[in-house]
Design an enzyme around this catalytic site. Structure first.
Site, PDB file in Angstrom:
ATOM      1  N   HIS A  94      44.362  51.746  32.628  1.00 52.18           N
ATOM      2  CA  HIS A  94      44.479  50.492  33.705  1.00 52.18           C
ATOM      3  C   HIS A  94      43.336  49.530  33.195  1.00 52.18           C
ATOM      4  O   HIS A  94      42.045  49.952  32.762  1.00 52.18           O
ATOM      5  CB  HIS A  94      44.203  50.889  35.089  1.00 52.18           C
ATOM      6  N   GLU A 166      50.777  45.396  31.804  1.00 44.75           N
ATOM      7  CA  GLU A 166      50.324  44.689  32.821  1.00 44.75           C
ATOM      8  C   GLU A 166      49.571  43.447  32.259  1.00 44.75           C
ATOM      9  O   GLU A 166      48.263  43.888  31.630  1.00 44.75           O
ATOM     10  CB  GLU A 166      49.497  45.625  33.537  1.00 44.75           C
TER      11      GLU A 166
HETATM   12  P1  PGA Z   1      48.236  43.738  41.619  1.00 43.29           P
HETATM   13  O1  PGA Z   1      47.757  44.914  40.745  1.00 43.29           O
HETATM   14  O2  PGA Z   1      49.994  44.021  42.023  1.00 43.29           O
HETATM   15  O3  PGA Z   1      47.366  43.526  42.744  1.00 43.29           O
HETATM   16  O4  PGA Z   1      48.496  42.425  40.703  1.00 43.29           O
HETATM   17  C1  PGA Z   1      48.458  45.499  39.772  1.00 43.29           C
HETATM   18  C2  PGA Z   1      47.747  46.697  39.102  1.00 43.29           C
HETATM   19  O5  PGA Z   1      46.618  46.583  39.043  1.00 43.29           O
HETATM   20  O6  PGA Z   1      48.485  47.822  38.501  1.00 43.29           O
END
Ligand code: PGA
Length: 251
Positions: A94, A166
């Protein structure tokens, strides 16, 4: 096979009671059949979450793990420990782990290998920062992240891996990648996987999108041909918004 999957990453939120309440609220929601649903609470609430979700179609994931099975690593949690309480999935890579805890591709490669050796499923996160995108380097950055952490693995390993693109600039910012930007990157990831492995794997691998997914944009994002679901942060902390995101899935 591609899996329609929506996973909630609770990050460092929800104490014991709040976790129990959120799970209870989630269990009272109607969730669309055919969509796999997972939640990732903090380590201290994982065992209780496994118990509380036993009678529900909700999977449980950890947010991180150490690459060793055991040993003198104060404050760390191993895959063996996760498995021993019934947790079979771990989120690795992450952007918050990368940015605040110095996790790089070499370390993540070790963590992924360790999780796979424990027979766990990995949700592997990656994505570019805003400077990379502004400089037009986002495809190169993503390709380097995949290569650095995953491309030593053989094709069979991907039976245990879900990818989660992401873009860091969209995480917790309220700024979502447009459905077109998500689709463009997911298609790129598949072509990159096809080059390294095979067209078959590129088509079969599950790729989630994460970054400010909300009930009002989830349907359009999940409707993109190369997007198989989402990794949800903020909006997974309320049962009704998380359920609305799951139910926005066009299956
Ligand atoms: P968010 O986070 O939906 O708050 O943007 C996504 C993530 O960090 O997996």
């Amino acid at each position: 096979m591609r899996r329609p999957l929506v996973a909630g990453n609770w990050k460092m939120n929800c104490d014991k009671q709040e976790s129990a309440d959120l799970i209870a609220a989630l269990k009272s929601e109607t969730l669309k059949e055919g969509v796999e649903v997972m939640i990732a609470p903090t380590f201290v609430n994982l065992a209780a979450t496994v118990d509380h979700t036993q009678d529900a179609a909700i999977g449980v994931a950890a947010q991180n793990m150490h690459q060793s099975a055991s040993g003198a690593y104060t404050g760390e949690i191993s895959g063996a420990m996760l498995k021993s309480i019934g947790v079979e999935t771990v989120i690795l890579g992450h952007s918050e782990r990368r940015a605040y805890f110095g996790e790089d591709e070499a370390l993540l490669a070790d963590k992924v290998k360790a999780a796979l050796a424990f027979g766990m499923q990995v949700i592997f996160c990656f994505g570019e920062v805003i400077e990379d995108r502004r400089a037009g380097k986002h495809f190169d950055v993503v390709a380097a992240q995949l290569k650095g952490a995953l491309y030593d693995l053989d094709e069979a390993a991907y039976k245990q891996i879900v990818l989660a693109y992401e873009p860091v600039w969209a995480i917790g910012t309220g700024e979502t990648a447009s459905p077109e930007q998500a689709q463009e990157m997911h298609a790129f990831i598949r072509s990159n996987m096809a080059e390294r492995y095979s067209e078959q794997l590129a088509q079969d691998v599950t790729i989630l999108y994460g970054g400010s997914v909300k009930p009002n944009n989830a349907g359009e994002i999940f409707g993109q041909p190369d997007v198989d679901g989402g990794l949800i942060g903020g909006a997974s902390l309320k049962a009704d918004s998380f359920a609305a995101i799951v139910n926005a899935f066009p299956v």
